[in-house]
Enzyme design. Structure first.
Site, short mmCIF file in Angstrom:
data_model
loop_
_atom_site.label_atom_id
_atom_site.label_comp_id
_atom_site.label_asym_id
_atom_site.label_seq_id
_atom_site.Cartn_x
_atom_site.Cartn_y
_atom_site.Cartn_z
N HIS D 16 34.36 11.94 70.83
CA HIS D 16 35.43 13.15 70.81
C HIS D 16 34.66 14.17 71.46
O HIS D 16 33.45 14.44 71.76
CB HIS D 16 36.13 13.33 69.60
CG HIS D 16 35.69 14.33 68.87
ND1 HIS D 16 36.39 15.10 67.89
CD2 HIS D 16 34.31 14.62 68.35
CE1 HIS D 16 35.66 15.76 67.12
NE2 HIS D 16 34.34 15.58 67.50
N CYS D 35 30.33 21.62 69.86
CA CYS D 35 31.34 20.51 69.88
C CYS D 35 32.00 20.62 71.03
O CYS D 35 33.02 19.58 71.36
CB CYS D 35 32.40 20.98 68.67
SG CYS D 35 31.63 21.12 67.29
N HIS D 41 30.32 13.90 72.17
CA HIS D 41 29.68 13.38 71.23
C HIS D 41 30.53 12.57 70.28
O HIS D 41 31.55 12.10 70.75
CB HIS D 41 29.02 14.55 70.42
CG HIS D 41 30.06 15.38 69.63
ND1 HIS D 41 30.72 16.46 70.03
CD2 HIS D 41 30.44 15.46 68.26
CE1 HIS D 41 31.66 17.00 69.46
NE2 HIS D 41 31.55 16.39 68.37
N HIS D 43 31.12 10.28 66.18
CA HIS D 43 30.97 10.28 64.57
C HIS D 43 31.28 8.92 64.25
O HIS D 43 31.99 8.18 64.62
CB HIS D 43 32.03 11.45 64.09
CG HIS D 43 31.85 12.68 64.51
ND1 HIS D 43 30.72 13.56 64.03
CD2 HIS D 43 32.51 13.64 65.22
CE1 HIS D 43 30.74 14.66 64.35
NE2 HIS D 43 32.04 14.67 65.26
N ASP D 81 38.90 2.95 66.94
CA ASP D 81 37.68 2.26 67.03
C ASP D 81 36.84 2.01 68.31
O ASP D 81 37.26 1.48 69.06
CB ASP D 81 37.47 1.19 65.91
CG ASP D 81 35.96 0.73 65.87
OD1 ASP D 81 35.27 1.85 65.55
OD2 ASP D 81 35.85 -0.48 65.54
N HIS D 82 35.51 2.57 68.43
CA HIS D 82 34.99 2.48 69.75
C HIS D 82 35.89 3.26 71.10
O HIS D 82 35.50 2.75 72.13
CB HIS D 82 34.43 1.22 69.95
CG HIS D 82 33.36 0.75 69.10
ND1 HIS D 82 33.29 0.52 67.84
CD2 HIS D 82 31.87 0.68 69.43
CE1 HIS D 82 32.36 0.22 67.42
NE2 HIS D 82 31.37 0.30 68.38
N GLU D 126 34.56 13.64 59.05
CA GLU D 126 33.85 13.63 60.30
C GLU D 126 32.49 13.50 60.13
O GLU D 126 31.91 12.46 60.80
CB GLU D 126 34.24 15.00 60.86
CG GLU D 126 33.92 14.80 62.52
CD GLU D 126 33.95 16.37 62.99
OE1 GLU D 126 35.29 16.61 63.79
OE2 GLU D 126 33.19 17.34 62.95
#
Lengths: 137, 137, 137, 137, 137, 137
Positions: D16, D35, D41, D43, D81-82, D126
């Site tokens: 994100h 950010c 980047h 998490h 996811d991913h 996060e």
């Protein structure tokens, strides 16, 4: 002269994607599955750096772990944290950012910077379930 | 005869300060920074003791980990828990209580007390980020 | 306008001792046991600060957690980290540093400093097994 | 009829970036700092979903947590996811993916799907240090 | 008079099986799946007991957490640890040992034993992913 | 050709009891204490499987950890999860299910199934405090 192994644990957050640009998209999808999805995913990476040596008789330290932290910060965290490991990190250019390859690349970044003691291991946790360690072998 | 490594994890809470009494206050402040502050600080120490040996065919144990826990309690926890590592612990007298030196000193406390198997490693976690391991080398 | 609870987790290392100076040594020993031992012990304290509010429509933040971290650093960590909680911390003077009292005192330090949202809870972990939370009630 | 709160913890990995497209690049850089870095980047997100209700007398369950896991999988994990939370997730379109906004959006995804009991809270981590909780208020 | 919430975390290991003896084997298999397998399975249970009250001005304690630990030991751990929750525990007789029901039953065991403060919550973790909390509602 | 150690962490829940059927009940009670209680107890077992090898130049993998996960699932989890380790698992027949013996037995299950790289270690955590590792020595 007793030898001890001291470890500093650090973390950073980054995006990546497993993709071999010399292969077809189909090969990449079949090989890497959801880790190859085009718009990236990411991890809270944890890195453990272990240095081996004899504690100094005046300080009791193999290495000042605050100083080791600063070396790791300069060589790894400052260039990787909140970055894209495929696009943004000069020392990862041309490298598929698998956990294995990250451990090797981080070792190479740190190898000649340890002021006392010897670099023994670099362990990278992609998640709590997946990790890779390189010991310079 | 397969050889396994069994580990028992314990914890204790103690105060300490990094300070070399043979050096000047200035040297200590420069060398140890905030770890040298005069009124002590402290940690929730975690200790992992690893014993190596062949599991006994009658019990399946290298060593009864409940028994190992009692040895660690008697030799380490009873004298270190809720104590000041610089002032209160006889076997640490004259030793700068760095994580490295604690791992070595704890090894020496345990070394001749393991009834079966062989002491393989003592790992001390000062925090989740800083740790030292001694393997008798 | 949905309300969310955002939490920042920080840590510091400190020495302390449970001791009521207005009571006899005997009362203190009986009441606090090993937590009263004279030469201090210590902990890796963890503090979780929770702020409640509506996420800002321009940022998605109740509060910038990096900014909250800086407030906690200035008001709590800079005065408590690597210190003795009985001797060194002005805002703890005259307070028995039980986990309960730390949570209340940290709340009072932070209470008027939250730029947006409202302080909702301060939770202090003395160890992974013992913790106290204050919610301003 | 006693009421209990049951929680299921799940995780997913995603990329994100905090960015408000209605604002200038300069505003975004100043507001979100690292950010906001352009190449994303990511998490290892952890999500805790809490459902409140009276345990069924025949099963002892407020809700079968295996069934709750399947609902979360279908409504959240399969789409997040991913993935890239800014680009890939239909129900996050137009939403800045702060932890606060994720908690609210995940709640909205789950809200009408709980077969017994009532949705009580959605908590999103996060990292181990930053988290947000939404309770439908 | 500030009110704080203090929590003590304990653990025990036990076997159990989800099974309603008033129902057919088929119903049990369909309802509980692998949790109904006949020869039992087990967990490292974690229990968090939270007590609410005003810290005593002489001790700084809502309750001595060492004393709370002893109460939990006597009322819960001594009868549950290394036992079979379906067969061995008098206060669980006739109760399906779901996490929800354990939280309620443990609350009932502790309810009248808290010498100061008030029991606020009992939270039971069956695994790191599944947990239930009872607050006496 | 750099060699790395990659690890996959998995978990399962099972019942067991330490008991040597070739010995008297009295011997078993004295030797194993509460671990010998007749109606079983259980654990949330964690298993870490480490494979050693050179990362493939095309994939960056020593081994696809998703594939390793599937092997562990087929060979270990499918037969151990929610089972009784003394009664239900064919490959544990006649073996006292101590943590040591589980590590050795799991190694033997996996040994010939690793498609690339070499099995390096199997580590079994019975709890967070007790663990055993087998490295094929």
């Amino acid at each position: 002269m007793p030898k001890t192994y001291v470890t500093r644990r650090v973390h950073f957050n980054a995006a990546h994607r497993l993709h071999n640009p010399q292969k077809s998209d189909e090969w990449n999808r079949e090989t890497f599955g959801k880790c190859n999805l085009p718009n990236w995913h990411g991890h809270n990476y944890v890195v453990e750096v272990t240095v081996c040596g004899t504690p100094d008789t005046e300080t009791g330290y193999v290495i000042d772990l605050g100083h080791l932290r600063k070396i790791i910060e300069e060589k790894i965290l400052n260039v990787c944290d909140h970055r894209n490991l495929n696009l943004d990190v000069p020392f990862l250019r041309g490298i598929i950012p698998s956990t294995e390859n990250l451990a090797i690349a981080f070792w190479q970044q740190l190898e000649n910077t340890i002021p006392s003691g010897t670099l023994y291991a670099v362990k990278v946790f992609e998640t709590e379930r997946n990790m890779a360690e390189y010991r310079g072998e």
